[in-house]
Design an enzyme around this catalytic site. Structure first.
Site, PDB file in Angstrom:
ATOM      1  N   LYS A  35       0.811  -1.122  -0.068  1.00 16.72           N
ATOM      2  CA  LYS A  35      -0.018   0.162   0.106  1.00 16.72           C
ATOM      3  C   LYS A  35       0.818   1.371   0.102  1.00 16.72           C
ATOM      4  O   LYS A  35       2.085   1.153   0.265  1.00 16.72           O
ATOM      5  CB  LYS A  35      -0.941   0.052   1.242  1.00 16.72           C
ATOM      6  N   ARG A 130     -10.800  -0.436  15.185  1.00 15.86           N
ATOM      7  CA  ARG A 130     -10.849   0.428  13.801  1.00 15.86           C
ATOM      8  C   ARG A 130     -11.787  -0.180  12.962  1.00 15.86           C
ATOM      9  O   ARG A 130     -12.803   0.431  12.698  1.00 15.86           O
ATOM     10  CB  ARG A 130      -9.314   0.610  13.618  1.00 15.86           C
ATOM     11  N   TYR A 252      16.218  29.371  10.195  1.00 17.88           N
ATOM     12  CA  TYR A 252      14.978  29.914  10.895  1.00 17.88           C
ATOM     13  C   TYR A 252      14.703  29.753  12.249  1.00 17.88           C
ATOM     14  O   TYR A 252      15.169  28.902  12.938  1.00 17.88           O
ATOM     15  CB  TYR A 252      13.711  29.210  10.174  1.00 17.88           C
ATOM     16  N   MET A 300      11.999  24.196   4.132  1.00 16.40           N
ATOM     17  CA  MET A 300      11.621  23.394   2.798  1.00 16.40           C
ATOM     18  C   MET A 300      12.533  22.671   2.125  1.00 16.40           C
ATOM     19  O   MET A 300      12.274  21.648   1.638  1.00 16.40           O
ATOM     20  CB  MET A 300      10.682  24.649   2.028  1.00 16.40           C
TER      21      MET A 300
HETATM   22  C1  LIG Z   1      -0.369  -1.894   6.676  1.00 16.49           C
HETATM   23  C2  LIG Z   1      -1.003  -3.157   7.250  1.00 16.49           C
HETATM   24  C3  LIG Z   1      -0.132  -4.487   7.373  1.00 16.49           C
HETATM   25  C4  LIG Z   1       1.400  -4.318   7.318  1.00 16.49           C
HETATM   26  O1  LIG Z   1       1.725  -3.679   8.419  1.00 16.49           O
HETATM   27  P1  LIG Z   1       3.715  -3.426   8.793  1.00 16.49           P
HETATM   28  O2  LIG Z   1       3.439  -3.004  10.362  1.00 16.49           O
HETATM   29  O3  LIG Z   1       3.867  -2.547   7.730  1.00 16.49           O
HETATM   30  O4  LIG Z   1       4.040  -4.852   8.800  1.00 16.49           O
HETATM   31  C5  LIG Z   1      -0.635  -5.516   7.517  1.00 16.49           C
HETATM   32  N1  LIG Z   1      -2.127  -5.732   7.641  1.00 16.49           N
HETATM   33  C6  LIG Z   1      -2.934  -4.623   7.679  1.00 16.49           C
HETATM   34  C7  LIG Z   1      -4.448  -4.837   7.943  1.00 16.49           C
HETATM   35  C8  LIG Z   1      -2.328  -3.338   7.396  1.00 16.49           C
HETATM   36  O5  LIG Z   1      -3.133  -2.415   7.051  1.00 16.49           O
END
Ligand SMILES: *Cc1c(COP(=O)(O)O)cnc(C)c1O
Length: 356
Positions: A35, A130, A252, A300
């Site tokens: 992802k 969640r 800054y 930046m």
């Molecule tokens: C992102 C995600 C993972 C991977 O998690 P990591 O901590 O990056 O290994 C696994 N399962 C679900 C549902 C996720 O959203």
């Protein structure tokens, strides 16, 4: 010429990290979690480097279709399932495996025609609160998916809130097992932290993400100690040098003040490149492979580093912000965040290429 900043991606490191995940997972199959553009590494490139995975997990239909367009024929797990009724048609057309976590999604599946059978995951809320079904609705959802004429298999799934932390997985694991005891089907529970630290959660399919990219999910155990190799190196160069007298200040807010004569290297990298703005003065950085630290605020397009003890450092000297030789985990810790965020936040303006 472009600015000297660039990110290089080490495909061999990803393959190596996947092999570690697979070894650790015992006989479980592996979803490579890709992802967020493969945690910033480039989706298609990562999918190729992770070709030994049994499938890919993402949550964005655009990313899933990009994988199919790149020729990926392996299973693709949609971690948040469907969002709108029209997504149902995409599942069948592109053979995607949705995670079903709500009765609203069950209803969408029931109302729209699935032109071809698909596999589905059923997500159980084992305490993270969640996504997922609770004890009140899990049976209803499972029955509905089992009865669906175009759903060929249902895998039970949950996600851990603190696999890397003090709470661990025991409470959620017990609750998941009791909620699903009467519901047949394969199981998938473990993210990187669970698969590395709690192998009893590996079950039928594991879902590592972060570890594939060579970072550690643990505050108390480094990626190196886990045998992981960084897949992304963010590198740049010094573009200016300043010689400071004691009492002169940098950047800054004049937030850094020299207490003795110093040399400062100005590096072409800032928060618009994805470097964390909250990285404190003192964040580690490699100049010519030598460890030193940042001084003053991240701006930046630039950060400054102390090169007083590196007399050879000059305009054009190479700098590593994170990656080979300096884990993104360490930089993240200095900025009060996690390597997850650093990798994903790499800005589009940073050219990404593969190491030769
Ligand atoms: C992102 C995600 C993972 C991977 O998690 P990591 O901590 O990056 O290994 C696994 N399962 C679900 C549902 C996720 O959203």
């Amino acid at each position: 010429m472009p600015r000297p900043i660039r990110a290089t991606i080490d495909a061999a490191a990803m393959a190596h990290n996947l092999a570690i995940a697979r070894r650790q997972a015992g006989g479980a199959k592996v979803w490579a979690v890709v992802k967020a553009n493969a945690y910033g590494h480039g989706l298609e490139r990562a999918a190729k480097a992770l070709a030994e995975a049994d499938g890919y997990a993402t949550l964005d239909f655009i990313e899933a279709l990009r994988l199919r367009n790149a020729g990926v024929t392996k299973p693709i797990l949609m971690l948040e399932g469907i969002f709108k009724p029209a997504d149902v048609a995409l599942l069948a057309r592109h053979s995607l495996t949705p995670v079903i976590h709500s009765l609203a999604q069950v209803e969408m599946l029931e109302k729209r025609v699935l032109e071809r059978p698909i596999d589905a995951y059923l997500k159980v809320n084992s305490g993270m609160n969640r996504l997922g079904f609770t004890v009140d609705s899990v049976r209803i959802a499972w029955n509905a998916l089992q009865a669906h004429p175009a759903i060929s298999s249902v895998t039970m799934m949950t996600h851990f809130a603190d696999a890397d932390g003090a709470s661990g997985v025991a409470g959620q694991l017990e609750w998941f097992n009791s909620m699903t005891a009467a519901l047949a089907g394969p199981r998938s529970l473990a993210n990187s932290a669970a698969l590395l630290r709690h192998p009893e959660t590996c079950a039928d399919w594991v879902r590592p993400g972060l570890m594939l990219y060579g970072c550690s999910p643990f505050a108390d155990l480094s990626a190196e100690e886990l045998g992981l190799r960084p897949a992304m190196t963010l590198a740049s160069e010094i573009i200016a040098v300043q010689n400071l007298e004691s009492g002169e200040r940098v950047g800054y807010g004049f937030s850094f003040e020299a207490t003795e004569p110093m040399r400062i290297g100005v590096i072409a990298c800032g928060y618009a490149d994805g470097y964390p703005r909250h990285a404190a003065s003192g964040t580690p950085v490699l100049v010519n492979g030598q460890r030193t630290c940042t001084v003053g605020r991240v701006s930046m397009d630039m950060i400054c580093a102390d090169i007083t003890h590196l007399p050879e450092a000059a305009i054009g000297t190479p700098v590593t912000l994170w990656g080979a030789g300096l884990s993104a985990d360490e930089v993240a810790a200095s900025a009060g965040t996690l390597s997850y965020e650093l990798l994903c936040a790499l800005a589009a303006r940073v050219p990404l290429s593969e190491t030769a």
